[in-house]
Design a protein around this motif. Structure first.
Motif, PDB file in Angstrom:
ATOM      1  N   GLN A   8      18.857 -37.516 -11.060  1.00  0.00           N
ATOM      2  CA  GLN A   8      17.854 -36.444 -11.044  1.00  0.00           C
ATOM      3  C   GLN A   8      17.369 -36.176  -9.616  1.00  0.00           C
ATOM      4  O   GLN A   8      17.233 -35.025  -9.207  1.00  0.00           O
ATOM      5  CB  GLN A   8      16.660 -36.822 -11.936  1.00  0.00           C
ATOM      6  N   CYS A   9      17.117 -37.253  -8.861  1.00  0.00           N
ATOM      7  CA  CYS A   9      16.675 -37.070  -7.466  1.00  0.00           C
ATOM      8  C   CYS A   9      17.764 -36.382  -6.648  1.00  0.00           C
ATOM      9  O   CYS A   9      17.476 -35.493  -5.841  1.00  0.00           O
ATOM     10  CB  CYS A   9      16.335 -38.415  -6.830  1.00  0.00           C
ATOM     11  N   ASN A  10      18.995 -36.785  -6.866  1.00  0.00           N
ATOM     12  CA  ASN A  10      20.098 -36.199  -6.097  1.00  0.00           C
ATOM     13  C   ASN A  10      20.223 -34.693  -6.342  1.00  0.00           C
ATOM     14  O   ASN A  10      20.639 -33.950  -5.460  1.00  0.00           O
ATOM     15  CB  ASN A  10      21.425 -36.884  -6.451  1.00  0.00           C
ATOM     16  N   LEU A  11      19.860 -34.253  -7.543  1.00  0.00           N
ATOM     17  CA  LEU A  11      19.985 -32.820  -7.878  1.00  0.00           C
ATOM     18  C   LEU A  11      18.636 -32.101  -7.807  1.00  0.00           C
ATOM     19  O   LEU A  11      18.474 -31.012  -8.369  1.00  0.00           O
ATOM     20  CB  LEU A  11      20.594 -32.662  -9.276  1.00  0.00           C
ATOM     21  N   ALA A  12      17.688 -32.679  -7.079  1.00  0.00           N
ATOM     22  CA  ALA A  12      16.332 -32.114  -7.047  1.00  0.00           C
ATOM     23  C   ALA A  12      16.308 -30.653  -6.601  1.00  0.00           C
ATOM     24  O   ALA A  12      15.559 -29.843  -7.152  1.00  0.00           O
ATOM     25  CB  ALA A  12      15.437 -32.953  -6.139  1.00  0.00           C
ATOM     26  N   ALA A  13      17.132 -30.290  -5.618  1.00  0.00           N
ATOM     27  CA  ALA A  13      17.120 -28.905  -5.109  1.00  0.00           C
ATOM     28  C   ALA A  13      17.541 -27.905  -6.174  1.00  0.00           C
ATOM     29  O   ALA A  13      17.292 -26.709  -6.052  1.00  0.00           O
ATOM     30  CB  ALA A  13      18.048 -28.776  -3.904  1.00  0.00           C
ATOM     31  N   PHE A  14      18.180 -28.405  -7.225  1.00  0.00           N
ATOM     32  CA  PHE A  14      18.700 -27.521  -8.265  1.00  0.00           C
ATOM     33  C   PHE A  14      17.786 -27.514  -9.497  1.00  0.00           C
ATOM     34  O   PHE A  14      18.128 -26.949 -10.526  1.00  0.00           O
ATOM     35  CB  PHE A  14      20.145 -27.933  -8.617  1.00  0.00           C
ATOM     36  N   GLY A  15      16.631 -28.176  -9.367  1.00  0.00           N
ATOM     37  CA  GLY A  15      15.612 -28.088 -10.411  1.00  0.00           C
ATOM     38  C   GLY A  15      15.560 -29.261 -11.375  1.00  0.00           C
ATOM     39  O   GLY A  15      14.817 -29.229 -12.354  1.00  0.00           O
ATOM     40  N   SER A  16      16.300 -30.335 -11.093  1.00  0.00           N
ATOM     41  CA  SER A  16      16.380 -31.427 -12.071  1.00  0.00           C
ATOM     42  C   SER A  16      15.072 -32.202 -12.241  1.00  0.00           C
ATOM     43  O   SER A  16      14.880 -32.848 -13.268  1.00  0.00           O
ATOM     44  CB  SER A  16      17.479 -32.400 -11.660  1.00  0.00           C
ATOM     45  N   CYS A  17      14.186 -32.173 -11.254  1.00  0.00           N
ATOM     46  CA  CYS A  17      12.932 -32.937 -11.369  1.00  0.00           C
ATOM     47  C   CYS A  17      11.754 -32.037 -11.751  1.00  0.00           C
ATOM     48  O   CYS A  17      10.656 -32.533 -12.008  1.00  0.00           O
ATOM     49  CB  CYS A  17      12.606 -33.627 -10.043  1.00  0.00           C
ATOM     50  N   THR A  18      11.987 -30.728 -11.749  1.00  0.00           N
ATOM     51  CA  THR A  18      10.905 -29.779 -11.989  1.00  0.00           C
ATOM     52  C   THR A  18      10.254 -30.025 -13.345  1.00  0.00           C
ATOM     53  O   THR A  18      10.945 -30.257 -14.338  1.00  0.00           O
ATOM     54  CB  THR A  18      11.455 -28.333 -11.910  1.00  0.00           C
ATOM     55  N   LYS A  19       8.944 -29.980 -13.364  1.00  0.00           N
ATOM     56  CA  LYS A  19       8.104 -30.089 -14.555  1.00  0.00           C
ATOM     57  C   LYS A  19       7.840 -31.518 -15.021  1.00  0.00           C
ATOM     58  O   LYS A  19       6.700 -31.908 -15.151  1.00  0.00           O
ATOM     59  CB  LYS A  19       8.687 -29.256 -15.694  1.00  0.00           C
ATOM     60  N   TYR A  20       8.878 -32.315 -15.270  1.00  0.00           N
ATOM     61  CA  TYR A  20       8.627 -33.660 -15.810  1.00  0.00           C
ATOM     62  C   TYR A  20       8.811 -34.769 -14.791  1.00  0.00           C
ATOM     63  O   TYR A  20       8.572 -35.934 -15.104  1.00  0.00           O
ATOM     64  CB  TYR A  20       9.524 -33.916 -17.026  1.00  0.00           C
ATOM     65  N   GLY A  21       9.286 -34.440 -13.590  1.00  0.00           N
ATOM     66  CA  GLY A  21       9.546 -35.487 -12.604  1.00  0.00           C
ATOM     67  C   GLY A  21      10.845 -36.204 -12.922  1.00  0.00           C
ATOM     68  O   GLY A  21      11.478 -35.942 -13.947  1.00  0.00           O
ATOM     69  N   PRO A  22      11.239 -37.129 -12.044  1.00  0.00           N
ATOM     70  CA  PRO A  22      12.482 -37.876 -12.279  1.00  0.00           C
ATOM     71  C   PRO A  22      12.235 -38.977 -13.319  1.00  0.00           C
ATOM     72  O   PRO A  22      12.120 -40.153 -12.993  1.00  0.00           O
ATOM     73  CB  PRO A  22      12.806 -38.453 -10.896  1.00  0.00           C
ATOM     74  N   ASP A  23      12.160 -38.584 -14.591  1.00  0.00           N
ATOM     75  CA  ASP A  23      11.744 -39.508 -15.651  1.00  0.00           C
ATOM     76  C   ASP A  23      12.922 -40.243 -16.293  1.00  0.00           C
ATOM     77  O   ASP A  23      12.736 -41.040 -17.208  1.00  0.00           O
ATOM     78  CB  ASP A  23      10.963 -38.743 -16.734  1.00  0.00           C
ATOM     79  N   GLY A  24      14.141 -39.943 -15.834  1.00  0.00           N
ATOM     80  CA  GLY A  24      15.301 -40.649 -16.391  1.00  0.00           C
ATOM     81  C   GLY A  24      15.806 -40.041 -17.685  1.00  0.00           C
ATOM     82  O   GLY A  24      16.830 -40.455 -18.218  1.00  0.00           O
ATOM     83  N   LYS A  25      15.070 -39.044 -18.189  1.00  0.00           N
ATOM     84  CA  LYS A  25      15.513 -38.405 -19.443  1.00  0.00           C
ATOM     85  C   LYS A  25      16.303 -37.159 -19.083  1.00  0.00           C
ATOM     86  O   LYS A  25      15.779 -36.247 -18.454  1.00  0.00           O
ATOM     87  CB  LYS A  25      14.317 -38.033 -20.311  1.00  0.00           C
ATOM     88  N   LEU A  26      17.542 -37.127 -19.449  1.00  0.00           N
ATOM     89  CA  LEU A  26      18.386 -36.009 -19.059  1.00  0.00           C
ATOM     90  C   LEU A  26      18.308 -34.905 -20.119  1.00  0.00           C
ATOM     91  O   LEU A  26      19.102 -34.858 -21.058  1.00  0.00           O
ATOM     92  CB  LEU A  26      19.827 -36.479 -18.846  1.00  0.00           C
ATOM     93  N   GLY A  27      17.306 -34.047 -19.950  1.00  0.00           N
ATOM     94  CA  GLY A  27      17.078 -32.966 -20.919  1.00  0.00           C
ATOM     95  C   GLY A  27      17.534 -31.627 -20.377  1.00  0.00           C
ATOM     96  O   GLY A  27      18.373 -31.544 -19.470  1.00  0.00           O
TER      97      GLY A  27
END
Ligand SMILES: [Zn+2]
Ligand SMILES: [Zn+2]
Length: 224
Positions: A8-27
């Motif tokens: 999730q951190c690696n893909l942060a620029a593409f929106g992977s952490c937006t809203k819920y943070g890097p919570d480990g849940k791949l939704g």
């Protein structure tokens, strides 16, 4: 951090952490970010959210492009990432929010590192220099600064191959494009979303940070 959080951190620029943070849940947000990564970086037409070895290796290449040595503090006194001082301390008389957090995080958040690597990968024709990585309290004193954003939350990228007189316009365009992807915000109004410093503060470079994320996410991700 577990493997999902790193992804999730690696893909942060593409929106992977937006809203819920890097919570480990791949939704949904995560799979949307994989699609955007595949379309923008791997040039896939009609990408899906699936991750295979090719995608993993493209993500690995993107992150490896960012030289970790260049992220280090230049004060000459710390080892590169501060002294871990001032845990749970905030600037006198100011609210207890991240903008005033005095803590020297032990590394730069992997959300910020992923975000910087993502921007560099989105604009591969440009030569990007990390003009500021980590800046500890000693470095701040040496330069008369008070901002603590660069103590683990921020990175500045300078487009050095653009002639200086054109950089402000170039950086404005990049900020606008990143905001239009909905993966970054201009300024700091929304929670749990990457931020870009507005052009009045950062005219000729791109400053990005993760300071709007919940403190727990910064604590969890700002580690070696
Ligand atoms: Zn230092
Ligand atoms: Zn900055």
């Amino acid at each position: 951090m577990n493997d999902n959080q790193i992804l999730q951190c690696n893909l942060a620029a593409f929106g992977s952490c937006t809203k819920y943070g890097p919570d480990g849940k791949l939704g949904d947000a995560f799979y949307k970010s994989v699609k955007l990564f595949k379309s923008k970086i791997m040039k896939h037409v009609n990408p899906t959210g699936a991750i295979d070895d090719n995608v993993r290796s493209a993500i690995h290449d993107m992150i490896s492009n960012l030289n970790p040595f260049k992220l280090k503090c230049k004060c000459g006194e710390c080892e590169g990432f501060g002294h871990g001082s001032m845990l749970d301390q905030y600037r006198d008389g100011k609210p207890h929010i991240e903008a005033y957090c005095q803590y020297e995080y032990p590394y730069i958040s992997h959300m910020t590192i992923g975000a910087a690597a993502g921007i560099i990968a989105m604009y591969p024709d440009e030569t990007w220099e990390i003009s500021s990585g980590y800046r500890c309290h000693i470095d701040n004193k040496q330069h008369g600064r008070t901002s603590t954003n660069h103590m683990g939350k921020a990175i500045d990228l300078r487009p050095v191959s653009i002639p200086f007189n054109n950089r402000a316009e170039y950086c404005d365009n990049i900020r606008n494009e990143l905001v239009s992807l909905s993966t970054f915000q201009d300024g700091w109004s929304e929670s749990n979303k990457l931020a870009l410093e507005p052009s009045r503060i950062a005219p000729t470079w791109v400053h990005l940070d993760c300071r709007q994320f919940d403190h727990k996410w910064i604590i969890e991700t700002a580690r070696v």
